[in-house]
Design an enzyme around this catalytic site. Structure first.
Site: not given
Length: 527
Positions: A289, A448-450
């Site tokens: 993201h 921030y969203h792996p």
């Protein structure tokens, strides 16, 4: 900082490595490695169904008395590698992750979104299981009740919400709304990314973990999982080690009927690979993201940046196309450190903080990266190349957000990049800027969203885990964290991760309680 912090009985279920004076050898029905969104939800579900559960966490446990808001104190405590993890490729993309009881939920902005229906339909079409509304609605509802999810209070969203609302309306956008958050009773201190000092934000250290401990689970902190135990071809436990109070090594061994790995998207695949697990998808299919930020100056307005929440308003008209607009205000310290200015220019920029609007966007990426071992266990090698499709979407985000600002009366729009800030006075300058031969490296991109590095798949040729989150070819081993999420979401992922983990843990509990498989055969297991 609170004058008094409550001491609950469940705190007696927490054992820190530094308090151990001998090695520990335990037995349990299930051991969960990690206490973030996935691990905490799984541990709670297993413990709630009467199973003996041990949670192993590498980080330490902190309560709100430790969340002072002083970055030099809280960042080393709560962030892995001081927040320095980065993806490298055609841009340098910081991807901070947590290391503490609560994991990254302790340091996120609290935004809560359900998995978009179109994404779930894509998973179903790939043969990954039933992700219909009927199947997942009870699980979404349980997660949202646990987290006390509700729309952000406009008082704490602050003037930035009004600015974006006005600008987006002028451009014809209709899906303008306060974001849903897990922060009942929030007082707007804006320290969400540094540990909530009031416990309003229901990160897992406040919500799932205490409830798991109340139901009999045990939490061991400061222990790093080092090795899976096996009996023949079956995984039967885990070994971990930490530092005792004298700086020596203390070892923890947990023998169990199931091991749930929930170490996070970066570290779960590396741990599994170190255990000899070979699958061509392991460590691949990383989505992030990628997020952009655009600032604007409103010299005549006090935006209360230090007195409002960092992320409380959203515009979702383009979400189906992969572009979601969300707030992204940072503390004053970050405002100055990220400016790339010096001297008087830096002073003027820093002094403009109360009048600087911060807002951002994230894209549902089609790009995919890879995670491999790096020079140190805290710094894996994360490779990610933003493809042309995604970069065009990124540029559309910059263009659209800048137009929102101008429509709302911004004096100047600022586009930050690694080499400086591009200042735009009007739409003509914006259009001229976007006609330049721009590359991803010219922009400040964060993530921030792996997700996705041990994804669910139809079989071992399609993923690492099956629809029940069982690692292919590894009886007794499960993955329940962001690594198992099959694809990019285009929505903040913590609710998705908790929902998938809770659902998978409930099914695991059925199997452990009834090894012959007589339970759960007539339909969806309900929360």
């Amino acid at each position: 900082m609170p004058a008094q912090v409550e001491h609950f009985r469940w705190r007696q279920q927490i054992t820190a490595a530094r308090d151990c004076d001998e090695d520990l050898d335990l037995e349990a029905d299930a051991v969960v490695i990690g206490s973030g969104a996935g691990g905490a939800a799984a541990a709670y579900e297993l413990a709630s169904r009467g199973l003996a559960v041990v949670i192993v966490e590498e980080g330490d446990y902190y309560d709100r008395s430790h969340f002072s808001g002083r970055l030099t104190e809280v960042v080393p405590k709560l962030y892995r590698a001081f927040g320095s993890n980065c993806a490298t490729g055609n841009a340098l993309i910081p991807v901070p992750v947590g290391r503490n009881v609560g994991g990254t939920t302790t340091i996120n902005s609290g935004t809560c979104m359900r998995t978009p229906a179109a994404v779930r339909e894509h998973w179903r079409a790939r043969g990954l299981g039933d992700f219909s509304d009927a199947a997942l609605a009870p699980w979404f509802e349980q997660v949202e009740a646990m987290l006390k999810v509700q729309p952000a209070d406009p008082r704490h969203v602050g003037p930035i919400g009004d600015i974006i609302d006005q600008g987006a309306a002028a451009l014809g956008f209709e899906a303008r709304h306060p974001l849903r958050r897990n922060a009942e009773g929030c007082d707007g201190q804006g320290l969400c990314q540094f540990g909530c000092p009031t416990d309003a934000k229901q990160s897992t250290n406040v919500s799932y973990i205490p409830r798991a401990l109340e139901r009999g689970a045990f939490l061991f902190t400061g222990f790093r999982a080092t090795r899976l135990e096996r009996d023949g071809g079956r995984v039967t436990g885990v070994r971990a080690r930490g530092r005792d109070g004298q700086g020596g090594t203390v070892r923890l061994r947990v023998r169990s009927r199931a091991v749930v790995v929930a170490m996070g998207t970066f570290f779960t695949p590396l741990f599994l690979r170190r255990q000899g697990i070979r699958n061509r998808h392991l460590g691949r299919h990383l989505t992030l993201h990628p997020a952009g930020v655009v600032n604007a100056l409103f010299p005549d307005r006090d935006l209360a940046n230090s007195r409002t929440i960092p992320q409380g308003f959203g515009v979702a008209d383009l979400a189906d196309q992969g572009l979601m607009f969300e707030g992204g205000t940072i503390p004053l310290a970050g405002h100055g450190l990220l400016s790339n200015l010096n001297g008087r220019d830096w002073v003027r920029f820093t002094e403009s903080y109360p009048h600087t609007a911060y807002f951002g966007f994230m894209i549902r990426d089609t790009s995919e990266g890879r995670v491999r071992p790096g020079p140190h266990r805290d710094w894996p090698l994360i490779r990610y190349h933003l493809n042309r499709h995604d970069f065009r979407l990124f540029l559309r985000g910059v263009d659209t957000l800048a137009r929102m600002y101008f429509a709302a009366g911004a004096r100047e729009v600022l586009v930050p990049g690694p080499e400086g800030i591009t200042r735009l006075k009007d739409l003509h300058q914006l259009e001229a800027f976007l006609r330049r031969p721009l590359k991803p490296r010219h922009f400040l991109i964060t993530a921030y969203h792996p997700l996705g590095t041990a994804r669910l798949g139809r079989d071992a040729d399609d993923g690492v885990c099956d629809a029940e989150h069982r690692v292919f070819g590894q009886p007794g081993l499960y993955v329940m964290d962001g690594a198992a999420v099959p694809s990019s979401l285009g929505a903040n992922p913590q609710v998705t991760i908790m929902t998938l983990a809770g659902r998978a843990a409930a099914r695991l509990a059925d199997r452990l309680q009834d090894p012959q498989g007589r339970k759960g055969q007539t339909g969806e297991t309900r929360p």
